[in-house]
Design a protein around this motif. Sequence first.
Motif, mmCIF file in Angstrom:
data_model
loop_
_atom_site.group_PDB
_atom_site.id
_atom_site.type_symbol
_atom_site.label_atom_id
_atom_site.label_comp_id
_atom_site.label_asym_id
_atom_site.label_seq_id
_atom_site.Cartn_x
_atom_site.Cartn_y
_atom_site.Cartn_z
ATOM 1 N N UNK A 49 0.807 -1.221 0.000
ATOM 2 C CA UNK A 49 0.000 0.000 0.000
ATOM 3 C C UNK A 49 0.843 1.275 0.000
ATOM 4 N N UNK A 50 1.862 1.316 -0.850
ATOM 5 C CA UNK A 50 2.615 2.550 -1.041
ATOM 6 C C UNK A 50 3.799 2.737 -0.117
ATOM 7 N N UNK A 51 4.040 1.768 0.772
ATOM 8 C CA UNK A 51 5.169 1.909 1.701
ATOM 9 C C UNK A 51 6.028 0.650 1.695
ATOM 10 N N UNK A 52 7.215 0.786 2.259
ATOM 11 C CA UNK A 52 8.086 -0.381 2.406
ATOM 12 C C UNK A 52 7.677 -1.132 3.672
ATOM 13 N N UNK A 53 7.388 -2.402 3.538
ATOM 14 C CA UNK A 53 7.094 -3.210 4.718
ATOM 15 C C UNK A 53 8.389 -3.788 5.275
ATOM 16 N N UNK A 113 5.615 -2.505 14.573
ATOM 17 C CA UNK A 113 5.867 -2.323 16.010
ATOM 18 C C UNK A 113 6.140 -3.652 16.701
ATOM 19 N N UNK A 114 5.551 -4.727 16.162
ATOM 20 C CA UNK A 114 5.636 -6.023 16.855
ATOM 21 C C UNK A 114 6.991 -6.690 16.680
ATOM 22 N N UNK A 115 7.836 -6.132 15.814
ATOM 23 C CA UNK A 115 9.133 -6.771 15.573
ATOM 24 C C UNK A 115 10.162 -6.269 16.584
ATOM 25 N N UNK A 156 -3.412 -18.437 4.984
ATOM 26 C CA UNK A 156 -3.784 -17.276 4.182
ATOM 27 C C UNK A 156 -3.624 -15.979 4.955
ATOM 28 N N UNK A 157 -3.577 -14.878 4.194
ATOM 29 C CA UNK A 157 -3.716 -13.555 4.782
ATOM 30 C C UNK A 157 -5.179 -13.190 4.579
ATOM 31 N N UNK A 158 -5.882 -12.893 5.650
ATOM 32 C CA UNK A 158 -7.303 -12.567 5.530
ATOM 33 C C UNK A 158 -7.497 -11.254 4.768
ATOM 34 N N UNK A 162 8.450 -9.028 8.936
ATOM 35 C CA UNK A 162 7.162 -8.324 8.868
ATOM 36 C C UNK A 162 6.039 -9.346 8.686
ATOM 37 N N UNK A 163 4.917 -9.176 9.405
ATOM 38 C CA UNK A 163 3.817 -10.149 9.292
ATOM 39 C C UNK A 163 3.310 -10.310 7.849
ATOM 40 N N UNK A 164 3.412 -9.247 7.037
ATOM 41 C CA UNK A 164 2.971 -9.363 5.641
ATOM 42 C C UNK A 164 3.923 -10.262 4.851
#
Lengths: 321, 330
Positions: A232-236, A319-321, A273-275, A250-252
């Motif tokens: 979505x337009x940003x670096x994950x 944040x979770x990392x 899956x990713x919901x 990253x979770x993604x």
Amino acid sequence: MKEILKIDALKTSFKTETGRINAVDGVSLSLKKGAVLGLVGESGCGKSVTALSIMRLLPQPFGRIESGSILFDGKDLATLPSSEMFKIRGRRIAMIFQEPMTALNPVHRVGNQIAEVFRLHFNEMSKKEIKNKSIELLEKVGIPAPEKRFREYPHQISGGMRQRVMIAMALAGKPDILIADEPTTALDVTIQAQILRLIKELQHEYGMSVIFITHDPGVIAMTCDDVAVMYAGRIAENAPVDKLFSEPRHPYTKGILSSIPRLSNKRKTRLPIIEGMVPPLDNLPKGCRFRNRCPDAEDACIEEPDVREIAENHRVSCFAV
Amino acid sequence: MTSTNPLLKVENLKMHFPVYSGGLWKKTSTVFAVDGVYFEVMPGETLGLVGESGCGKTTAGRAILKLYKPTSGKVEFDNKDMGTLSNKELREVRRDLQMIFQDPFESLNPRHTIGGILTEPFEIHGVGNPDSRQELAAELLDSVGLNRDALNRFPHEFSGGQRQRIGIARAIALKPKMIICDEPVSALDVSIQSQIINLLLDFQVEMSLSYLFITHDLAVVKHVSDHIAVMYLGHIVEITDADTIYDSPAHPYTQALISSIPVPDPTHKFSGTILKGDIPSPVNPPSGCVFHTRCPHAKDFCKNETPKLTDVSGTSNNSHLAACFRMGEI
């Protein structure tokens, strides 16, 4: 390794019916000299717009670079005058596209389109030299009977051959950087293997740096040294390729890597899956853009996470990392 | 294979298309899109039909449904010969034999609401009354994981993945025995692909469905299939169970195809051959073995004679068939 291209906080917006949306929203990346950087993500993640911003080929008048910088060879491409950009595009930085049929001009002969690059950037060359050079390039990219193909039109050659012609055009200027935007997505798997090998070989031979855009994690694993996962337009997440596949943070990234069907999977089992789906850019969730699909979302995610360096060359925005 | 009867049996199916060009629309040549294929699909099983563009996999799927009238050959579905059915009987058969298309943008009528699209199968086959059909359509939406308010909306309001869910809902509406899935996930994003694959796997278990799963994606086809048939230029070159074809591919084309799959693992080292050249045109397919122009093992006799599918399993139960003269040597 030395950086050849450095993108800092790039924002690129498009005018739509509902107002301006940021297709690229604060992307920072660096391309090392002689390396292949992969940009991977799903449709609408901003990977192609990032490439078009570097090339300054954003569709006019809808797209524009809002802020940020793209440093190449001491110049900021984001603000460079068009006349200066003209000398870089196709010469120092070249691009190949997903659909070679639409990227090639259907009413010009293949040879003429390659020759055009020489005519634009090397005006000291004679007609004969240009023709010989063009045929030499066609041969270099593995086109059989190059003298014959030189005189043919794009519709007369196959999809794989067209992509080879595109690569020949890109190489004509001996570019420092090659941007390949999904160059094999429209091709069959046996032809894809040929083209990927060709790009790798030429990269070594010419010492080019490459930005390789794809949605296919398999292609990334085969071709890239470093990877940036976009969402979505940003670096994950941004990491060396082996790190990204062995220790995705990253979770993604984790979600994508575990959801793709692999030959080693047990057959006919449900895939992780990713919901949900990628949110539209004009209706992003507040805070972290992946929040509404994230299995690890927590209260803190209501704020937008910055891209942080968690290990050497390994950057994550979570944040979770 | 088990002793039960196959649900779908395809025998020597051929689908040739004439090419008209020049003055007076004279027939100038023929596209040999499907040129003699044999396979069977057992009840509750998935046969993956895999190959590159122009190999005839989509045409085969359409010819089975009689969306095209096959040039020759026999298609038996549920013990009925599709070739001899009247239009009325064909309509009855299509209740049990449905299709999902690749492009969820083109396969849904943009002028119909989702409610209209999903109640149409019930109307055509006289199931229920107008009120109960609305309820049936709403239940279909539940089962594919879409909100019921979709009934009054139009296809353009949905994303690709959602539209493919609508396409699946329409296909399962009449509780068919078999669905022909033509590249159902190829147009979708990676994170949506796995959602749709799971949905198809769930329905297969729930409704004991059979699938003919047509795709060019070798990783996807392995994941969903029990058996896999590899097509090249209108012919099946190899057919066996899904594990065997990846563990010990017999045909040189299958071998090259499998080694060309980009493996999502940077430590994986490429092994095998990269095929040279392009896929020849099905308008003028090569003589003899159609693969000989790209085959690294081709000999002179491969240009003259066409290899037949023969058993390579060593058990003579026809569980692993491939069409190549040189299989013993390579």
